[in-house]
Design a protein around this motif. Sequence first.
Motif: not given
Length: 632
Positions: A193-195, A217-223
């Motif tokens: 998640f934090n990559h 629920k859908k999560w929005v990645p940072k990568f």
Amino acid sequence: MHINIFEKDIESISVRHHRFNKKNEERQHLKTTNNNWMYHAGKEEFAWPSNLQFLGLSGNSFNNEVFSSLSGIRHLKFLYIRRNQLKGSLDISGLSSSNLEILDFSQNDITNFVVNQDWPGLKMLKELSISYNEFKGPLQPYFANFSSLRKLDLSNNNFTGNIGSSLASLTSLEYLAFDGNQFEVPISFTPFFNHSNLKFIYGNGNKVILDSHSSMKKWVPKFQLQVLSLSSTTESHSLPIPSFLHYQYNLTYLDITGCKLEGEFPKWLLENNTKMTYLVLKNCSFTQFQLPSYPHLHLAEMNVSDNAISGQITRYTISSFFPNLENLDMSENAINGSIPREFGRMTLLQKLDLSNNHLSGQIPHELSNMSSLQTLDLSNNHLSGEVPHELSNMSSLQTLDLSNNHLNIGSLPNVQERANLTSKRRTDTYVASILAYMSEIDLSHNKLKGNIPSELGNLTRIHSLNLSHNFLTGKIPTTFSKLHQTESLDLSFNKLSGEIPTQLSELTFLSSFNVSYNNLSGAIERKEQFLTFEESCFIGNPLLCGPPLARSCNPAPDVLPNDSDIGSWVDMLVFCVTFAVSYTSFLLVTAAALYINPYWRQLSFYYAELVSLNCFYFIKDSLCKLCKIGNA
């Protein structure tokens, strides 16, 4: 295929060739012990120059002791020690340089690291490669201390456990490779998640699991990934498509083979990632094939084989949506209907595989317009009719598979200009100028008739020729002796006659040869390459003789009389046994019938008594007449 954007191509110091200045010859010397370089300066151990920043030791025979000599290099930034003899637990606590950025231990036999508790000297490390070693079990806690690591290569070891939880703290990672291990990869990817810097992931050959986060629920990645190569296995029958993929827009390479993802073909992957060039969704569980909403100009390879895709391809204008496609594999699905004629517009396509489907109808002649096509596989379908003669213009075609269809071209004409060939479920006509470009032809399991064209001997570059399971007649062409690069020749299950050309024994590359179940005759040539072929290659030819067959070509004449006597005695014995068995069977059947049916039994007794009385009185009257004649 790994994209290595970090490796250096220049080594500042190479110890493959050790050269020393004459001024130092009296004080320093080079000594080899057990194939390992050992450095000495008088009685003291060799000391590396203290100002070294780049040290390349790859491709030597250094063992674990080399690290004791590295403790004095305070400014070292790059250390490459690939392909040496590092084994077991490796103590690298001597690497105390706070400036070390790249460390490469790949292709050794390391099982573990022995380090200080916090490994303070390597906190600035940016690249670490320990691929092709003998690491086992879960990742050790000290990996979590590499907070500055941008590239990590763990591939081809025996690591186990959850890859996500082990690397969750390495938020600086851009490149992660863990191919060829036994990691468990969470399908949700939420441990990353934090990559925010992650761009390249290579994880082929591991196991994808359904983790507890998949129901979130859908999560929005940072990568934003550029490469995701995750050809893996799973124990689940189907997995949900990872939600993070919906938010990826920079993908150029995607391979999720074997992940068993459920639902329809994810056309949104192509719509969102307009720079995608390589898409492999093999052995998933996708059903209906769908095209993107607009043409995709960069896609060069698409593999959707071994899914559950059904329906017809004819309703899709694939050529318009993928104008630059070079490789299309839709094999092992449930696609039906006919082959789309518009495939002929795909002039850049080099490989087309539609095998193992339910395609029917004829092969469209428009395929001859595919000027770049090198491989065409239509095998294991329900295609019928004749192969279009226009296909003879396909000069780039090297592999043609038409086997296991219902193709029928009548015969193979013996003409100079063209030859009709059927390969794995398909029959094609080729002119003489095309034959030289073929490398593999499989025409087996069709309905070919007539003689084998002698022009096939002009296939001087061919490696495999299969004409088995047809109705071919005539002799094996002697021109086959020119197939010097052929490794496999299968003419079995036909109606070929005559002798096997002796010239075929000169084909030194031939490793597989089969002429079984024909009408061949004569002696088998036993020299050169033919000495390696077994009996199974020749069986089923009643008039063929000589080793490796048990049938001799020159039976001894003095054996014939004895064989004749033995044959007569055997015939008499067989007759007697057969008569006895038949007579006994008749009596048993008759007795069984009389026992079962009372009416037949009573009737048989009546006729038996009648016949017996008639015989008695006939004999009695005859004897009386004879006695009277004698007395007279």
